[in-house]
Motif scaffolding. Structure first.
Motif, PDB file in Angstrom:
ATOM      1  N   UNK A 311       0.822  -1.216   0.000  1.00  0.00           N
ATOM      2  CA  UNK A 311       0.000   0.000   0.000  1.00  0.00           C
ATOM      3  C   UNK A 311       0.852   1.260   0.000  1.00  0.00           C
ATOM      4  N   UNK A 312       2.059   1.186   0.572  1.00  0.00           N
ATOM      5  CA  UNK A 312       2.932   2.358   0.649  1.00  0.00           C
ATOM      6  C   UNK A 312       4.100   2.281  -0.337  1.00  0.00           C
ATOM      7  N   UNK A 313       4.047   1.371  -1.254  1.00  0.00           N
ATOM      8  CA  UNK A 313       5.135   1.248  -2.224  1.00  0.00           C
ATOM      9  C   UNK A 313       5.082   2.380  -3.231  1.00  0.00           C
ATOM     10  N   UNK A 314       6.179   2.553  -3.951  1.00  0.00           N
ATOM     11  CA  UNK A 314       6.249   3.612  -4.958  1.00  0.00           C
ATOM     12  C   UNK A 314       5.223   3.401  -6.057  1.00  0.00           C
ATOM     13  N   UNK A 315       5.007   2.145  -6.435  1.00  0.00           N
ATOM     14  CA  UNK A 315       4.016   1.795  -7.455  1.00  0.00           C
ATOM     15  C   UNK A 315       3.024   0.817  -6.828  1.00  0.00           C
ATOM     16  N   UNK A 316       1.954   1.321  -6.206  1.00  0.00           N
ATOM     17  CA  UNK A 316       0.989   0.436  -5.549  1.00  0.00           C
ATOM     18  C   UNK A 316       0.367  -0.544  -6.541  1.00  0.00           C
ATOM     19  N   UNK A 317      -0.024  -1.705  -6.019  1.00  0.00           N
ATOM     20  CA  UNK A 317      -0.642  -2.723  -6.866  1.00  0.00           C
ATOM     21  C   UNK A 317      -1.979  -2.237  -7.423  1.00  0.00           C
ATOM     22  N   UNK A 318      -2.240  -2.585  -8.696  1.00  0.00           N
ATOM     23  CA  UNK A 318      -3.508  -2.244  -9.351  1.00  0.00           C
ATOM     24  C   UNK A 318      -4.387  -3.495  -9.341  1.00  0.00           C
ATOM     25  N   UNK A 319      -5.109  -3.692  -8.246  1.00  0.00           N
ATOM     26  CA  UNK A 319      -5.861  -4.927  -8.070  1.00  0.00           C
ATOM     27  C   UNK A 319      -7.188  -4.940  -8.812  1.00  0.00           C
ATOM     28  N   UNK A 320      -7.534  -3.850  -9.496  1.00  0.00           N
ATOM     29  CA  UNK A 320      -8.793  -3.818 -10.244  1.00  0.00           C
ATOM     30  C   UNK A 320      -8.636  -4.339 -11.671  1.00  0.00           C
ATOM     31  N   UNK A 321      -7.472  -4.853 -12.013  1.00  0.00           N
ATOM     32  CA  UNK A 321      -7.258  -5.355 -13.367  1.00  0.00           C
ATOM     33  C   UNK A 321      -7.874  -6.735 -13.519  1.00  0.00           C
TER      34      UNK A 321
END
Length: 415
Positions: A311-321
């Protein structure tokens, strides 16, 4: 001719052997299941473990607050430094000149202000003198009026000549005009005194606005001069030194870091399925790869993170894909380390740790519910700078002559 006399006995023995083997396997599986269940009941259910844990600490970055050219470097990588020790010295020449100019301007402003206050007394004396002159002229005018009134009835009888009466009237007119002029002079003197007092009313020579503005310039120049000396904010070890002699550095450029290895902690990343029973205050046993299992550190859970690492990473995961794949998330848990163990077996920032949390104590909180009452970290190495500047300012305002500063070291001692 083939002999089939032994075939029935052999076929009858194979089922018995298989049953015996299956029984042994079932017995072994049952024993293993019981052993695993006992281990889980006695050990695994009382602890949460992870090897995704690393040592962390305060990595203090040394950056200049002013720009300049590097004249000396006081510490190198792996050196131990004390709080307040000079790490880098920048060229102070420009800042010495600015301080000298600011102090000269303050001294001139202070003298002008004292002159302004000193002028109030002569103006007040001038008002008193004008009022005394007015009273004297009023007395002369009253005397001249009495002379006119005494001669007026005598003129009708011829006891006083017309010329003498006219002369008395002229004297009275001149005296009245003098009173009017003196009254105007008194009003002018009072207005001049009021104007002077309006500039100085409610303040002294020390807190006069112009003096305070000039003093602020001196304070600013003094702080800039002091900041050419980059000192260690804390005790620690130098790492990542990148500054070189003669280098022109800008404000905010990283020069080196100081790591305090006496106050470390561990950030353990537990799976989300392990968080339900973790509480603040639970005891922790830790081992470091660098020392092995023979050295155990005692710790305590002091806080659980507010979110996962993703959640705090530079590129947060896009879980809506559409190509979503569930990945078990981890949450950082902060664990304190006993200082005594760190003295006996020092650690470094970034080392791997194995963590074992005793979750039997469920009295603690999962999240902190009160704000922190003390600073996380604090230093006092910069506390005396303003006091030294204020001491020089006080002497300049008092009219003392200060020797010009030649080096930054001259400014370290308050005058």
């Amino acid at each position: 001719m083939t002999d089939n006399s032994k075939t029935p006995s052999t076929s009858s023995a194979n089922p018995a052997g298989r049953r015996k083997g299956l029984t042994l396997v079932a017995t072994a599986v049952a024993v293993a299941a019981v052993a695993w269940g006992g281990w889980h009941w006695v050990v695994a259910s009382r602890y949460q473990t992870t090897d995704n844990a690393y040592v962390a600490g305060n990595v203090v970055q040394i950056t200049p607050q002013v720009g300049g050219t590097v004249l000396s470097i006081g510490a190198d990588d792996t050196d131990y430094v004390r709080a307040g020790q000079v790490l880098v010295q920048l060229d102070p020449a420009d800042y010495l000149v600015q301080l000298a100019q600011a102090e000269s301007q303050l001294a001139q402003t202070a003298r002008q202000t004292r002159t302004l206050y000193a002028n109030n007394a002569p103006l007040a004396a001038q008002v008193a003198q004008r009022e005394a002159d007015l009273q004297r002229l009023k007395a002369d005018a009253a005397k001249a009026r009495d002379d006119v009134e005494r001669r007026r009835p005598l003129t009708a009888t011829g006891a006083v000549g017309k010329e003498e009466f006219e002369h008395a009237q002229a004297v009275f007119t001149a005296a009245s005009n003098a009173v009017s002029a003196a009254d105007a002079a008194v009003r002018a003197a009072k207005a001049q005194l009021a104007a002077a007092e309006a500039q100085t009313q409610g303040s002294t020579a020390e807190d006069f606005p112009a003096v305070m503005a000039a003093a602020a310039k001196v304070r600013e120049a003094y702080l800039a001069l002091q900041r050419t000396r980059l000192v260690a904010p804390v005790d620690g070890y130098v790492a990542k030194r990148g500054v070189q002699l003669g280098q022109r550095v800008a404000a905010g450029a990283p020069l080196m870091t100081v790591v305090d290895l006496h106050h470390l902690w561990v950030d353990a990343n537990f799976k989300e399925s392990q968080l339900a029973d973790l509480r603040m205050g639970q005891k922790v046993a830790l081992t470091a790869d660098v020392y092995g299992d023979n050295t155990t550190y005692e710790g305590q859970v002091v806080g659980l993170g507010a979110g996962t690492g993703a959640a705090f990473s530079l590129l947060p995961a896009q879980n809506a894909t559409g190509n979503w794949i569930k990945v078990v998330q981890r949450v950082p848990v902060r664990i304190s380390l006993a200082p005594e163990a760190l003295q006996q077996h020092p650690l470094r920032v970034g080392l791997s740790m194995d963590v074992k949390v005793d979750i039997r104590d469920q009295d603690g909180l999962a999240l902190a519910n009160a704000p922190r009452t003390a600073p996380v970290a604090q230093t006092t190495v910069y506390d005396g700078t303003l006091a030294q500047a204020d001491a020089r300012i006080a002497r300049l305002i008092a009219g003392e002559r200060l020797p010009a500063l030649k080096t930054v070291a001259d400014a370290q001692v308050a005058p």
